[in-house]
Scaffold this motif. Structure first.
Motif, mmCIF file in Angstrom:
data_model
loop_
_atom_site.group_PDB
_atom_site.id
_atom_site.type_symbol
_atom_site.label_atom_id
_atom_site.label_comp_id
_atom_site.label_asym_id
_atom_site.label_seq_id
_atom_site.Cartn_x
_atom_site.Cartn_y
_atom_site.Cartn_z
ATOM 1 N N VAL A 279 0.844 -1.192 0.000
ATOM 2 C CA VAL A 279 0.000 0.000 0.000
ATOM 3 C C VAL A 279 0.883 1.246 0.000
ATOM 4 C CG1 VAL A 279 -1.727 1.322 1.265
ATOM 5 C CG2 VAL A 279 -1.907 -1.179 1.149
ATOM 6 N N ALA B 159 -3.846 5.408 0.929
ATOM 7 C CA ALA B 159 -5.201 4.904 1.141
ATOM 8 C C ALA B 159 -6.062 6.016 1.729
ATOM 9 C CB ALA B 159 -5.180 3.680 2.060
ATOM 10 N N TYR C 267 -6.820 12.240 0.840
ATOM 11 C CA TYR C 267 -7.313 11.018 0.188
ATOM 12 C C TYR C 267 -8.677 10.666 0.782
ATOM 13 C CZ TYR C 267 -6.347 6.585 -2.352
ATOM 14 O OH TYR C 267 -6.351 5.543 -3.234
ATOM 15 N N ALA D 187 -10.698 7.877 -3.837
ATOM 16 C CA ALA D 187 -10.794 6.414 -3.863
ATOM 17 C C ALA D 187 -11.623 5.962 -5.062
ATOM 18 C CB ALA D 187 -11.411 5.902 -2.566
ATOM 19 N N THR E 73 -9.617 -1.808 -5.785
ATOM 20 C CA THR E 73 -9.669 -1.668 -4.327
ATOM 21 C C THR E 73 -9.900 -0.229 -3.874
ATOM 22 O OG1 THR E 73 -7.280 -1.334 -4.191
ATOM 23 C CG2 THR E 73 -8.074 -3.619 -4.067
ATOM 24 N N THR F 234 -7.563 1.607 -3.179
ATOM 25 C CA THR F 234 -6.319 1.887 -2.457
ATOM 26 C C THR F 234 -5.175 1.928 -3.475
ATOM 27 O OG1 THR F 234 -7.078 0.824 -0.432
ATOM 28 C CG2 THR F 234 -4.699 1.018 -0.726
ATOM 29 N N ASP G 198 -1.835 1.006 -4.441
ATOM 30 C CA ASP G 198 -0.721 0.130 -4.075
ATOM 31 C C ASP G 198 0.432 0.356 -5.043
ATOM 32 O OD1 ASP G 198 -1.391 -1.237 -6.430
ATOM 33 O OD2 ASP G 198 -2.687 -2.632 -5.348
#
Length: 285
Positions: free
Chosen positions: A77, A80, A109, A114, A129, A131, A133
């Motif tokens: 990650v 996030a 964020y 997201a 996701t 997120t 990564d």
């Protein structure tokens, strides 16, 4: 006398019998009758060749050496929901370059960021996701450029112009790409300026095709919707290219009633001064 004749007759018969079987005997003289070969008899058992000893032990099949595989490390990650800082602002600016993030970069964020990341991941076949990564981040870095100060502040989006349609390569053309959501002012194939644009909804779509500017109105107000349409350049009935304060405030969360909205007031003002009635307008995917 009769006995002598009988004996001579028997001797002659023996000679005839011997002559009748001499050929076959010549082939097998002193050798027992040969058994049919495996091919002749239909048997699958091979016949041993005289003088050779068949090996009863089959050759061992070599065992393949197993290949060692190194497991791929799981993505880490990078950012996030809840993260804040310069890297988040860069993420938002880069997503904005490719039309996934429509707001002004804030460095926070949240759910909007997201959602933009999810859209980007799904389009590129990555795990959706929301997120960011290491895999998502590297993919985004490869598709975008390092944001300028203006892009990080939200003054400009930094979005590249769409690929020019062949109809835009000659003359003075307002070239509008629905794919990249950009308008390019083109003179004889040379792009002089580019700006972000927004189109009509599915119920009031912006028409595609080749048109021409038939009317200009600097301070136009819609007689149907009673809304301001500054720097309006009409090209297809009531559809026009014009500045939109709503687009500047809400981004792609809204839509026009068929017009081509521009959110950069300075750029549309400069374009309005250069465009002439009769200049070509091309709207395409």
């Amino acid at each position: 006398m009769k006995r002598i004749r009988i004996r001579r007759g028997l001797a002659a018969a023996a000679v005839v019998a011997l002559a009748a079987g001499c050929t076959a005997q010549a082939a097998t003289t002193g050798t027992p009758e040969a058994k049919p070969s495996a091919v002749e008899s239909g048997s699958s058992t091979p016949t041993a060749t005289p003088g050779k000893t068949a090996s009863a032990t089959p050759k061992a099949t070599p065992t393949p050496t197993p290949t060692k595989t190194t497991p791929t490390p799981a993505p880490k990650v990078v950012m996030a929901v809840g993260a804040k800082g310069a890297q988040v602002r860069e993420l938002q600016a880069r997503l904005r370059q490719i039309a996934w993030f429509d707001g002004v970069p804030t460095g926070t964020y949240g759910t909007v960021t997201a959602a933009a990341v999810k859209g980007f991941q799904g389009k590129r076949g990555l795990a959706v996701t929301g997120t960011t990564d290491t895999v998502t981040w590297q993919k985004l870095l490869g598709m975008t450029h390092k944001p300028t100060a203006d892009e990080l502040n939200g003054t400009v989006a930094g979005r590249p112009a769409g690929k020019l349609d062949a109809r835009c390569l000659h003359g003075r053309v307002i070239c509008i790409s629905k794919t990249s959501r950009t308008l390019s002012w083109v003179n004889d194939g040379k792009v002089l300026s580019t700006m972000d644009v927004r189109f009509g909804s599915q119920y009031t779509p912006t028409r595609e095709g080749t048109f021409s500017v038939d009317f200009k109105s600097r301070d136009h107000v819609s007689t149907i919707y009673h809304t301001a349409m500054p720097f309006a350049m009409f090209f297809s009935g009531g559809q026009a290219v014009h500045y939109s304060a709503d687009f500047a405030a809400r981004g792609y969360n809204g839509a026009s009633h068929g017009c081509v909205n521009v959110r950069d007031r300075a750029k549309i003002s400069a374009l309005f001064d250069q465009v002439r009635v009769g200049d070509k307008v091309v709207v395409y995917w």
